[in-house]
Motif scaffolding. Sequence first.
Motif, PDB file in Angstrom:
ATOM      1  N   ILE A  42      63.669  39.513  29.195  1.00  0.00           N
ATOM      2  CA  ILE A  42      64.696  38.807  27.772  1.00  0.00           C
ATOM      3  C   ILE A  42      65.861  39.724  27.199  1.00  0.00           C
ATOM      4  CG2 ILE A  42      63.905  38.210  25.097  1.00  0.00           C
ATOM      5  CD1 ILE A  42      61.087  38.223  25.749  1.00  0.00           C
ATOM      6  N   LEU A  43      66.625  38.817  27.067  1.00  0.00           N
ATOM      7  CA  LEU A  43      67.388  39.402  26.392  1.00  0.00           C
ATOM      8  C   LEU A  43      67.981  39.452  24.802  1.00  0.00           C
ATOM      9  CD1 LEU A  43      70.725  40.245  28.436  1.00  0.00           C
ATOM     10  CD2 LEU A  43      71.226  38.044  27.848  1.00  0.00           C
ATOM     11  N   SER A  44      68.348  40.734  25.052  1.00  0.00           N
ATOM     12  CA  SER A  44      67.999  41.599  23.477  1.00  0.00           C
ATOM     13  C   SER A  44      68.832  40.305  22.833  1.00  0.00           C
ATOM     14  CB  SER A  44      68.410  42.593  22.667  1.00  0.00           C
ATOM     15  OG  SER A  44      69.262  43.335  23.723  1.00  0.00           O
ATOM     16  N   ILE A  45      68.871  40.055  21.049  1.00  0.00           N
ATOM     17  CA  ILE A  45      70.516  39.689  20.907  1.00  0.00           C
ATOM     18  C   ILE A  45      71.220  40.269  20.535  1.00  0.00           C
ATOM     19  CG2 ILE A  45      71.116  39.193  18.214  1.00  0.00           C
ATOM     20  CD1 ILE A  45      68.360  38.488  17.898  1.00  0.00           C
ATOM     21  N   GLU A  46      71.534  41.993  20.658  1.00  0.00           N
ATOM     22  CA  GLU A  46      72.237  43.000  20.725  1.00  0.00           C
ATOM     23  C   GLU A  46      72.881  42.600  22.058  1.00  0.00           C
ATOM     24  OE1 GLU A  46      68.995  44.269  19.683  1.00  0.00           O
ATOM     25  OE2 GLU A  46      69.818  44.050  17.487  1.00  0.00           O
ATOM     26  N   ARG A  47      72.135  42.943  23.307  1.00  0.00           N
ATOM     27  CA  ARG A  47      72.868  42.652  24.532  1.00  0.00           C
ATOM     28  C   ARG A  47      73.959  41.055  24.115  1.00  0.00           C
ATOM     29  NH1 ARG A  47      70.808  44.070  29.939  1.00  0.00           N
ATOM     30  NH2 ARG A  47      70.350  46.066  28.916  1.00  0.00           N
ATOM     31  N   ASP A  83      70.318  28.562  30.745  1.00  0.00           N
ATOM     32  CA  ASP A  83      69.096  27.310  31.499  1.00  0.00           C
ATOM     33  C   ASP A  83      68.331  28.520  30.252  1.00  0.00           C
ATOM     34  OD1 ASP A  83      66.885  26.292  32.791  1.00  0.00           O
ATOM     35  OD2 ASP A  83      67.850  26.741  34.463  1.00  0.00           O
ATOM     36  N   ASP A  84      67.140  27.758  29.708  1.00  0.00           N
ATOM     37  CA  ASP A  84      66.258  28.171  28.785  1.00  0.00           C
ATOM     38  C   ASP A  84      65.010  27.599  29.076  1.00  0.00           C
ATOM     39  OD1 ASP A  84      64.983  30.323  27.868  1.00  0.00           O
ATOM     40  OD2 ASP A  84      66.293  30.572  25.696  1.00  0.00           O
ATOM     41  N   PRO A  85      64.572  27.800  29.621  1.00  0.00           N
ATOM     42  CA  PRO A  85      62.917  26.302  29.999  1.00  0.00           C
ATOM     43  C   PRO A  85      61.980  27.984  29.739  1.00  0.00           C
ATOM     44  CG  PRO A  85      63.253  27.104  32.373  1.00  0.00           C
ATOM     45  CD  PRO A  85      64.886  27.893  31.115  1.00  0.00           C
ATOM     46  N   TYR A  86      61.905  28.350  29.365  1.00  0.00           N
ATOM     47  CA  TYR A  86      60.941  29.450  28.734  1.00  0.00           C
ATOM     48  C   TYR A  86      60.877  30.556  27.002  1.00  0.00           C
ATOM     49  CZ  TYR A  86      60.952  29.598  34.278  1.00  0.00           C
ATOM     50  OH  TYR A  86      60.701  28.990  35.149  1.00  0.00           O
ATOM     51  N   TRP A  87      61.746  29.124  26.622  1.00  0.00           N
ATOM     52  CA  TRP A  87      62.424  29.812  25.707  1.00  0.00           C
ATOM     53  C   TRP A  87      60.652  30.088  25.251  1.00  0.00           C
ATOM     54  CZ3 TRP A  87      63.183  27.970  20.211  1.00  0.00           C
ATOM     55  CH2 TRP A  87      63.082  28.732  19.585  1.00  0.00           C
ATOM     56  N   TYR A  88      59.718  29.557  24.904  1.00  0.00           N
ATOM     57  CA  TYR A  88      58.154  29.816  24.353  1.00  0.00           C
ATOM     58  C   TYR A  88      57.227  30.492  24.607  1.00  0.00           C
ATOM     59  CZ  TYR A  88      60.572  25.028  23.234  1.00  0.00           C
ATOM     60  OH  TYR A  88      61.616  22.883  22.883  1.00  0.00           O
ATOM     61  N   SER A  90      60.865  44.873  18.019  1.00  0.00           N
ATOM     62  CA  SER A  90      60.643  45.315  17.369  1.00  0.00           C
ATOM     63  C   SER A  90      59.911  43.104  16.371  1.00  0.00           C
ATOM     64  CB  SER A  90      61.032  45.997  16.735  1.00  0.00           C
ATOM     65  OG  SER A  90      61.485  45.265  15.993  1.00  0.00           O
ATOM     66  N   PRO A  91      59.485  42.990  16.155  1.00  0.00           N
ATOM     67  CA  PRO A  91      58.686  42.516  15.296  1.00  0.00           C
ATOM     68  C   PRO A  91      59.381  42.127  14.263  1.00  0.00           C
ATOM     69  CG  PRO A  91      56.841  43.860  14.601  1.00  0.00           C
ATOM     70  CD  PRO A  91      57.965  43.974  15.819  1.00  0.00           C
ATOM     71  N   HIS A  92      60.435  40.726  14.453  1.00  0.00           N
ATOM     72  CA  HIS A  92      61.244  40.234  13.463  1.00  0.00           C
ATOM     73  C   HIS A  92      61.187  39.390  13.072  1.00  0.00           C
ATOM     74  CE1 HIS A  92      64.954  41.179  12.161  1.00  0.00           C
ATOM     75  NE2 HIS A  92      65.904  40.503  12.587  1.00  0.00           N
ATOM     76  N   ASN A  93      62.023  38.537  11.690  1.00  0.00           N
ATOM     77  CA  ASN A  93      62.042  36.994  11.683  1.00  0.00           C
ATOM     78  C   ASN A  93      63.634  37.058  12.136  1.00  0.00           C
ATOM     79  OD1 ASN A  93      63.263  35.191  11.001  1.00  0.00           O
ATOM     80  ND2 ASN A  93      62.417  34.795   8.858  1.00  0.00           N
ATOM     81  N   PHE A  94      63.922  36.351  13.599  1.00  0.00           N
ATOM     82  CA  PHE A  94      65.836  36.061  14.146  1.00  0.00           C
ATOM     83  C   PHE A  94      66.178  35.509  12.979  1.00  0.00           C
ATOM     84  CE2 PHE A  94      62.608  38.134  17.709  1.00  0.00           C
ATOM     85  CZ  PHE A  94      63.759  39.347  18.100  1.00  0.00           C
ATOM     86  N   ASN A  95      65.239  34.437  12.188  1.00  0.00           N
ATOM     87  CA  ASN A  95      66.500  32.968  12.305  1.00  0.00           C
ATOM     88  C   ASN A  95      67.221  33.725  10.808  1.00  0.00           C
ATOM     89  OD1 ASN A  95      66.645  31.092  14.743  1.00  0.00           O
ATOM     90  ND2 ASN A  95      64.423  30.446  13.684  1.00  0.00           N
ATOM     91  N   THR A  96      67.896  33.995  10.639  1.00  0.00           N
ATOM     92  CA  THR A  96      68.487  34.354   9.560  1.00  0.00           C
ATOM     93  C   THR A  96      69.909  33.957   9.151  1.00  0.00           C
ATOM     94  OG1 THR A  96      68.922  36.621  10.381  1.00  0.00           O
ATOM     95  CG2 THR A  96      66.776  35.966   8.932  1.00  0.00           C
ATOM     96  N   PRO A  97      70.537  33.503   8.500  1.00  0.00           N
ATOM     97  CA  PRO A  97      69.678  33.177   7.133  1.00  0.00           C
ATOM     98  C   PRO A  97      69.023  32.258   6.628  1.00  0.00           C
ATOM     99  CG  PRO A  97      71.783  32.530   7.071  1.00  0.00           C
ATOM    100  CD  PRO A  97      72.336  33.104   8.337  1.00  0.00           C
ATOM    101  N   ASN A  98      69.000  30.852   7.648  1.00  0.00           N
ATOM    102  CA  ASN A  98      68.263  30.094   7.805  1.00  0.00           C
ATOM    103  C   ASN A  98      67.068  30.001   8.661  1.00  0.00           C
ATOM    104  OD1 ASN A  98      69.818  28.763   6.005  1.00  0.00           O
ATOM    105  ND2 ASN A  98      71.524  28.788   7.992  1.00  0.00           N
ATOM    106  N   LEU A 126      60.325  34.325  17.962  1.00  0.00           N
ATOM    107  CA  LEU A 126      61.451  34.149  18.614  1.00  0.00           C
ATOM    108  C   LEU A 126      62.981  34.637  18.865  1.00  0.00           C
ATOM    109  CD1 LEU A 126      59.912  30.750  20.116  1.00  0.00           C
ATOM    110  CD2 LEU A 126      58.900  32.818  20.452  1.00  0.00           C
ATOM    111  N   VAL A 127      62.708  35.151  20.393  1.00  0.00           N
ATOM    112  CA  VAL A 127      64.441  35.513  20.688  1.00  0.00           C
ATOM    113  C   VAL A 127      65.595  34.540  21.063  1.00  0.00           C
ATOM    114  CG1 VAL A 127      65.816  37.066  21.277  1.00  0.00           C
ATOM    115  CG2 VAL A 127      63.479  37.894  21.492  1.00  0.00           C
ATOM    116  N   PRO A 128      66.380  34.512  19.639  1.00  0.00           N
ATOM    117  CA  PRO A 128      66.702  33.130  19.825  1.00  0.00           C
ATOM    118  C   PRO A 128      67.850  33.375  20.787  1.00  0.00           C
ATOM    119  CG  PRO A 128      68.237  34.777  18.475  1.00  0.00           C
ATOM    120  CD  PRO A 128      66.461  35.258  18.586  1.00  0.00           C
TER     121      PRO A 128
END
Length: 585
Positions: free
Chosen positions: A254-259, A277-282, A307-315, A325-327
Amino acid sequence: MEHRKPLDLSHHFSHVTKNRGSSAVKEFYKYFRIPNIGNLAGGLPNNNHFPFDTLEGAAALSNRFKPTPTEPLDLTAESLSLSPASDGLTTSQVVVPKTSGNTDLLRKIDLKSALQYGTAQGYAPLYSYLRQFTRENMHPNVPYADGPEIILTSGNTDGFSKSIEALSNVWVAGKDPVGSRQGMLVEEFCYKNAIQTAEPRGLNIVPVKIDGEGMRASAEGGLADVLENWDESKGKRPHLMYTVTVGQNPTSGILSIERRKEIYALCSKYDIIIIEDDPYWYLQYPSATTAARNAPGPSTPGASTPSPHNFNTPNSSGYAFLDSLVPSYLSVDTDGRVVRLDTFSKTVAPGCRLGWITAQPALCERLLRITECSTQQPSGFVQSMVAELIIGPHNPNGRGGGKDDLGWKTDGWVRWLEGLRGNYERRMQIMCKIFDEGKQLVKTGRRQSMSQEWSVVDAVPMFDFVWPLGGMFIWVKLNLQTHPLWKKISHAKLSRALWIHLTTPKYLVLVAPGSLFAATEQIRREKSFSYFRICFAAVDEVDVPRMSHQFVEGCRSFWAKKKLDDLDEDMADDFEQRLSAIHMC
């Protein structure tokens, strides 16, 4: 903060795509919507002559399967119980009626409309629902003005094919100058269908090194290195990237947000369009992080631990599961250069052949023009059934997938996704636990010195793997250098022999050899023999332990071989024949 409009990327459109106009026939459809119009213009068959009066099917309630936690807790395969959610009734009856009295095209779900010619965006109720779900729940933080648009597809293969058609020109060796040849960046091990779609167009396939997360941004062979040191004698610097960022196929990273931010910055600098291509996002597995740390034996270098995180910020998406889920790359897409492919193949069924593309409106408009003159739209049967299942009826004759004949709605759809993740995560835990316990061949013996004799236990590492953070696969690295025949037989031949050995009647395990995923012939020849991809998703859950043990036992018996006489005869031909069968599957 005020967002800017997405960039104009029309300079990347293919010659054919630039020349496409809107379909005169499809443009005419808007007049069909005038109430009580006497339509003598369209070449539409009469809906009363459709042989189907209803479309019906028993369907699961959205809470059929038990979810797993959204945080990386210290879980085991035993604690992740395989028992389904037990709320009594677990099925519903979905019914799409012949006609619906609803005059709102965004709410009208019936065979009269679904089986008729329609617009290329997709069946209106399903298109409208998915557009809202995509913008508000999946990707609530797309950083360009007015947000993305969507268009329905016949699955991600169709979506990718149309994207490549829109964004690349055909190049013919020996006819066109090398300097005009375009290219596509891919992970060094990747989903081969994408390459087999792009290569016939003459695209230069350019591999980028990967690690436990996925595509590398820096270091030797990473994206920056490839782009900065591009050799123009090979053609143009690549302007396209194809990537699977969650449950990377075949490595399951899983590619991190930083990457993602690092890679996106390079794509912005070098003007590259990202096809995600993101068939496995869930299918992201928090439990894999703690399980990998607690695994027996030596640790295997792999992916970073999110780490556990709310990735959807600010919304927020409105759902804790989706927020965990990593966005997508869309979350950092300030330029509007991401084309995202989503599918129902892993969340409903592959045979649906139904998915959607999310991208900036100008790109979707060009994809719409391609669709108008090709597939037109996905199957009306499938679109209406999925719409009735999730959205539910707005007509007393229809029945949806939820309780009381209503649809699942978004609450139910997200709950279904949680349950699917739970089931696959439990399977992953079971297989990985068995692999961890069996990846070393334990040998015992006795050694003697001048004064005493003692027992010796040697642990020979047959294979290693990284617990998958997402997707459906375990990427196994074979330690062929520990095999007794390592110095006597070519490494590729030794790998082929193991692959065939596993398919023999005693073990009957079929795994995918790494050669199926090598981006180039050089990678296939030099390093693909060291890897197997193993899918824990396809077999029935009761068979996962048995088949996992059979793989381990097959490896153990193979590592005990001092010669390959029983596997040597016609081994190459047999390998290619069986490999062809996998390709067909």
